[in-house]
Motif scaffolding. Sequence first.
Motif, PDB file in Angstrom:
ATOM      1  N   VAL A 193       0.872  -1.172   0.000  1.00  0.00           N
ATOM      2  CA  VAL A 193       0.000   0.000   0.000  1.00  0.00           C
ATOM      3  C   VAL A 193       0.912   1.227   0.000  1.00  0.00           C
ATOM      4  N   ILE A 194       0.733   2.099  -0.986  1.00  0.00           N
ATOM      5  CA  ILE A 194       1.594   3.259  -1.145  1.00  0.00           C
ATOM      6  C   ILE A 194       0.768   4.526  -0.960  1.00  0.00           C
ATOM      7  N   PRO A 195       0.718   5.054   0.259  1.00  0.00           N
ATOM      8  CA  PRO A 195      -0.025   6.296   0.475  1.00  0.00           C
ATOM      9  C   PRO A 195       0.768   7.495  -0.030  1.00  0.00           C
ATOM     10  N   VAL A 196       0.068   8.473  -0.565  1.00  0.00           N
ATOM     11  CA  VAL A 196       0.703   9.677  -1.077  1.00  0.00           C
ATOM     12  C   VAL A 196      -0.218  10.864  -0.835  1.00  0.00           C
ATOM     13  N   ARG A 197       0.382  12.002  -0.527  1.00  0.00           N
ATOM     14  CA  ARG A 197      -0.389  13.229  -0.301  1.00  0.00           C
ATOM     15  C   ARG A 197      -0.063  14.256  -1.370  1.00  0.00           C
ATOM     16  N   GLU A 198      -0.970  15.213  -1.529  1.00  0.00           N
ATOM     17  CA  GLU A 198      -0.681  16.375  -2.366  1.00  0.00           C
ATOM     18  C   GLU A 198       0.652  16.946  -1.885  1.00  0.00           C
TER      19      GLU A 198
END
Length: 370
Positions: A193-198
């Motif tokens: 799972v690769i979470p990413v934010r603005e």
Amino acid sequence: MQHVPFSQRRLAAWLGLLPGLGPRLARWESAILAEEMQALRPGAPVWICGMARSGSTVLLEMLNGLADFTAHRYSDYPWLWTPYWWNHLHARLPLRASAKVERAHRDRIRVSRDSPEAFEEIFWMHYFRDRHDPGHDQVLEADTVNAPFERFLDQHQRKLLLIRGARRYLAKANYQLARLGYLRRLYPDARFVIPVREPLAQVASLVKQDLLFSRLDGEDPAVSAHLARIGHFEFGPHKRALNLGDAGGTAAITACFARGAMAEGYARQWVVQYGHALRRMRDDPALASACLWLSHDRLCADPAVELERLATHLDLSIADRQSLIDEWSPRLSKPDYYASTFPGSEAASIRAITGSLWQELQDWIGPSVR
């Protein structure tokens, strides 16, 4: 002022002087438990591996609360090498109930000694000695071979599952974006799972943490010593650029940190880490299918939809899927404990550095589906 508990300040430092002790005890523990470990049939392991401040800790808490999963806990440290023996003893200690308190990051996340935490990096640093050296390429692809580590990691997972009565190993590991190829060879059924934010918000959060931990270390030098022992070099006075095969890019990030241009340095690191992962997905469709890119912004804005995507990717049971959505949908919201604003010129610089990749990532993730 002391910010690091005794067990981490003194005991962990003492154990650090005996680097061979933990692995030796781990081998003895594994030998004694060999039959029980062999009888286990573990489910697919899960690694949460976005860059720091992407929402990975919340995801770790979500999944750790499901019956199938177990992760390292605060209480496991510093006895990480012998999870079966230590957890067996810990469960029998006459300890007072552990109340939850806000963690050192000051980010609204409340933890106790039973909360999940990221400790796996300690093992990577032991078996791969050049980890976190910006002068070395940190990428580990499928052709990497380290038999002692591979044997240890499999046995360690099985012991943790055995003592906790769980079926699937779970870990938050921010540096695993550099190791996706290697891990997938070791565990073909693994899910990532690769979470990413603005990027403007993620860079702001990283800068905030860097300032906070630098201040804490000024009050208590044991802070940076503790972070180094557990393999956290993302922020604070000992932060390091992560080299993913681009020596020039790594040097640029290091130079930014050295001259105090933290926002630019973190923006460049954001591009390096997520750009590397996206290229790996494009080159390897099988790896891409094992990875779920999860937008932190969408997760906060439309949690039920994004949690459904997460549950599907991890092949959760119907009960766990519903539990995840019911418990966490009402709890998720965008951070409101700091401002993610930069002066106009600095914000423009961050957007110039990250804008192209951010658009590529949004296109790769695709539109939100209801």
